[in-house]
Scaffold this motif. Structure first.
Motif, PDB file in Angstrom:
ATOM      1  N   GLY A  26     -88.734 -19.583  13.205  1.00  0.00           N
ATOM      2  CA  GLY A  26     -89.645 -20.262  12.283  1.00  0.00           C
ATOM      3  C   GLY A  26     -90.383 -19.341  11.336  1.00  0.00           C
ATOM      4  N   VAL A  27     -90.547 -18.090  11.716  1.00  0.00           N
ATOM      5  CA  VAL A  27     -91.274 -17.142  10.862  1.00  0.00           C
ATOM      6  C   VAL A  27     -90.575 -16.955   9.521  1.00  0.00           C
ATOM      7  N   GLN A  28     -89.256 -17.094   9.493  1.00  0.00           N
ATOM      8  CA  GLN A  28     -88.530 -16.928   8.235  1.00  0.00           C
ATOM      9  C   GLN A  28     -88.952 -17.959   7.189  1.00  0.00           C
ATOM     10  N   PHE A  29     -89.453 -19.115   7.628  1.00  0.00           N
ATOM     11  CA  PHE A  29     -89.883 -20.145   6.689  1.00  0.00           C
ATOM     12  C   PHE A  29     -91.271 -19.860   6.109  1.00  0.00           C
ATOM     13  N   GLY A  30     -91.931 -18.844   6.602  1.00  0.00           N
ATOM     14  CA  GLY A  30     -93.262 -18.502   6.112  1.00  0.00           C
ATOM     15  C   GLY A  30     -93.264 -17.552   4.937  1.00  0.00           C
ATOM     16  N   VAL A  31     -92.112 -17.285   4.370  1.00  0.00           N
ATOM     17  CA  VAL A  31     -91.987 -16.286   3.312  1.00  0.00           C
ATOM     18  C   VAL A  31     -92.916 -16.578   2.132  1.00  0.00           C
ATOM     19  N   PHE A  32     -93.036 -17.833   1.727  1.00  0.00           N
ATOM     20  CA  PHE A  32     -93.880 -18.163   0.578  1.00  0.00           C
ATOM     21  C   PHE A  32     -95.367 -18.040   0.920  1.00  0.00           C
ATOM     22  N   LEU A  33     -95.730 -18.442   2.132  1.00  0.00           N
ATOM     23  CA  LEU A  33     -97.128 -18.288   2.547  1.00  0.00           C
ATOM     24  C   LEU A  33     -97.487 -16.818   2.712  1.00  0.00           C
ATOM     25  N   PHE A  34     -96.544 -16.007   3.181  1.00  0.00           N
ATOM     26  CA  PHE A  34     -96.796 -14.581   3.334  1.00  0.00           C
ATOM     27  C   PHE A  34     -97.002 -13.903   1.982  1.00  0.00           C
ATOM     28  N   LEU A  43    -100.357 -11.053  11.073  1.00  0.00           N
ATOM     29  CA  LEU A  43    -100.449 -11.706  12.385  1.00  0.00           C
ATOM     30  C   LEU A  43     -99.099 -11.737  13.102  1.00  0.00           C
ATOM     31  N   PHE A  44     -98.023 -11.693  12.326  1.00  0.00           N
ATOM     32  CA  PHE A  44     -96.690 -11.792  12.906  1.00  0.00           C
ATOM     33  C   PHE A  44     -95.985 -10.445  13.021  1.00  0.00           C
ATOM     34  N   ARG A  45     -96.667  -9.362  12.682  1.00  0.00           N
ATOM     35  CA  ARG A  45     -96.084  -8.026  12.797  1.00  0.00           C
ATOM     36  C   ARG A  45     -95.676  -7.670  14.227  1.00  0.00           C
ATOM     37  N   PRO A  46     -96.438  -8.099  15.267  1.00  0.00           N
ATOM     38  CA  PRO A  46     -95.995  -7.772  16.628  1.00  0.00           C
ATOM     39  C   PRO A  46     -94.627  -8.358  16.994  1.00  0.00           C
ATOM     40  N   LEU A  47     -94.189  -9.368  16.267  1.00  0.00           N
ATOM     41  CA  LEU A  47     -92.873  -9.945  16.524  1.00  0.00           C
ATOM     42  C   LEU A  47     -91.735  -9.158  15.885  1.00  0.00           C
ATOM     43  N   ILE A  90     -85.449 -24.582  23.246  1.00  0.00           N
ATOM     44  CA  ILE A  90     -84.088 -24.580  22.713  1.00  0.00           C
ATOM     45  C   ILE A  90     -83.924 -25.674  21.673  1.00  0.00           C
ATOM     46  N   LEU A  91     -84.419 -26.865  21.958  1.00  0.00           N
ATOM     47  CA  LEU A  91     -84.303 -27.964  21.000  1.00  0.00           C
ATOM     48  C   LEU A  91     -85.082 -27.686  19.720  1.00  0.00           C
ATOM     49  N   LEU A  92     -86.267 -27.107  19.842  1.00  0.00           N
ATOM     50  CA  LEU A  92     -87.020 -26.717  18.646  1.00  0.00           C
ATOM     51  C   LEU A  92     -86.219 -25.714  17.820  1.00  0.00           C
ATOM     52  N   ASP A  93     -85.598 -24.763  18.493  1.00  0.00           N
ATOM     53  CA  ASP A  93     -84.783 -23.757  17.808  1.00  0.00           C
ATOM     54  C   ASP A  93     -83.588 -24.398  17.108  1.00  0.00           C
ATOM     55  N   ILE A  94     -82.932 -25.341  17.766  1.00  0.00           N
ATOM     56  CA  ILE A  94     -81.789 -26.030  17.160  1.00  0.00           C
ATOM     57  C   ILE A  94     -82.222 -26.798  15.917  1.00  0.00           C
ATOM     58  N   ILE A  95     -83.335 -27.484  15.999  1.00  0.00           N
ATOM     59  CA  ILE A  95     -83.848 -28.235  14.847  1.00  0.00           C
ATOM     60  C   ILE A  95     -84.128 -27.299  13.679  1.00  0.00           C
ATOM     61  N   LEU A  96     -84.750 -26.163  13.965  1.00  0.00           N
ATOM     62  CA  LEU A  96     -85.037 -25.191  12.905  1.00  0.00           C
ATOM     63  C   LEU A  96     -83.755 -24.603  12.314  1.00  0.00           C
ATOM     64  N   ASN A 120     -92.965 -24.240   3.656  1.00  0.00           N
ATOM     65  CA  ASN A 120     -94.339 -24.196   4.167  1.00  0.00           C
ATOM     66  C   ASN A 120     -94.542 -25.211   5.290  1.00  0.00           C
ATOM     67  N   MET A 121     -93.995 -26.418   5.101  1.00  0.00           N
ATOM     68  CA  MET A 121     -94.124 -27.450   6.140  1.00  0.00           C
ATOM     69  C   MET A 121     -93.401 -27.038   7.418  1.00  0.00           C
ATOM     70  N   LEU A 122     -92.203 -26.493   7.269  1.00  0.00           N
ATOM     71  CA  LEU A 122     -91.456 -26.047   8.448  1.00  0.00           C
ATOM     72  C   LEU A 122     -92.182 -24.925   9.181  1.00  0.00           C
ATOM     73  N   PHE A 123     -92.713 -23.987   8.427  1.00  0.00           N
ATOM     74  CA  PHE A 123     -93.431 -22.872   9.042  1.00  0.00           C
ATOM     75  C   PHE A 123     -94.674 -23.360   9.782  1.00  0.00           C
ATOM     76  N   LEU A 124     -95.490 -24.145   9.102  1.00  0.00           N
ATOM     77  CA  LEU A 124     -96.729 -24.631   9.722  1.00  0.00           C
ATOM     78  C   LEU A 124     -96.442 -25.569  10.893  1.00  0.00           C
ATOM     79  N   GLY A 125     -95.410 -26.397  10.766  1.00  0.00           N
ATOM     80  CA  GLY A 125     -95.029 -27.279  11.870  1.00  0.00           C
ATOM     81  C   GLY A 125     -94.540 -26.501  13.077  1.00  0.00           C
ATOM     82  N   THR A 126     -93.779 -25.459  12.818  1.00  0.00           N
ATOM     83  CA  THR A 126     -93.285 -24.615  13.908  1.00  0.00           C
ATOM     84  C   THR A 126     -94.437 -23.923  14.618  1.00  0.00           C
ATOM     85  N   ILE A 127     -95.343 -23.361  13.851  1.00  0.00           N
ATOM     86  CA  ILE A 127     -96.498 -22.681  14.448  1.00  0.00           C
ATOM     87  C   ILE A 127     -97.315 -23.659  15.280  1.00  0.00           C
TER      88      ILE A 127
END
Length: 157
Positions: A26-34, A43-47, A90-96, A120-127
């Motif tokens: 899901g972090v990949q969908f945060g590119v525009f917010l980043f 905040l996501f650097r530890p990942l 796993i299901l969340l990952d498949i949906i993403l 943005n919606m996908l990123f925020l929803g995933t978080i």
């Protein structure tokens, strides 16, 4: 299902770990917010080490999927609480993954604003889903996400 005070602490911790998988995807969908909020990216650097492994090893997502499915979800020796949360992750990952694939295919035909809004919606929803699920897991509760949890209850006896 709600509060389960009999869930041991190690089970609570192990049940929350699989949610790293949809978080990494899901972090990949945060590119525009980043881009707009660089502090948010920190905040996501530890990942980053986990993301480097995930995206650096060919078919890592597929390998992790099968390992979690067969070694955890289908293993009756592991508590139902851990198996439920693993299957839900796993299901969340498949949906993403499916959503990311569809957006990649349609991305050229969609206006830039639509793609940015969807990301943005996908990123925020995933978080939101991951934080909610991890908190519920650490409290010993089943994280009930509409539709997804119903599917998980059918898959995990």
């Amino acid at each position: 299902m709600s509060w389960n005070s009999s869930t041991p602490v190690p089970d609570r911790i192990f049940a929350s770990l699989p949610y790293l998988l949809p978080l990494i995807v899901g972090v990949q969908f945060g590119v525009f917010l980043f881009q707009e909020f660089p502090v948010l990216a920190n905040l996501f650097r530890p990942l980053q080490p986990l993301m480097s492994l995930y995206y650096g090893i060919p078919f890592a997502g597929l390998i992790i999927f099968f390992v979690l499915l067969f070694a955890v979800v289908r293993n009756d020796n592991i508590s139902r609480f851990i198996r439920f949360n693993t299957m839900q992750a796993i299901l969340l990952d498949i949906i993403l993954a499916i959503t990311g694939f569809v957006v990649e295919l349609l991305g050229k035909a969609l206006p830039a604003l639509a793609v940015q809004t969807l990301f943005n919606m996908l990123f925020l929803g995933t978080i939101a889903a991951v934080v909610y699920s991890v908190v519920q897991s650490l409290l010993g509760r089943y994280a009930e996400i509409p539709t997804i949890s119903e599917a998980v209850h059918m898959q995990v006896p």
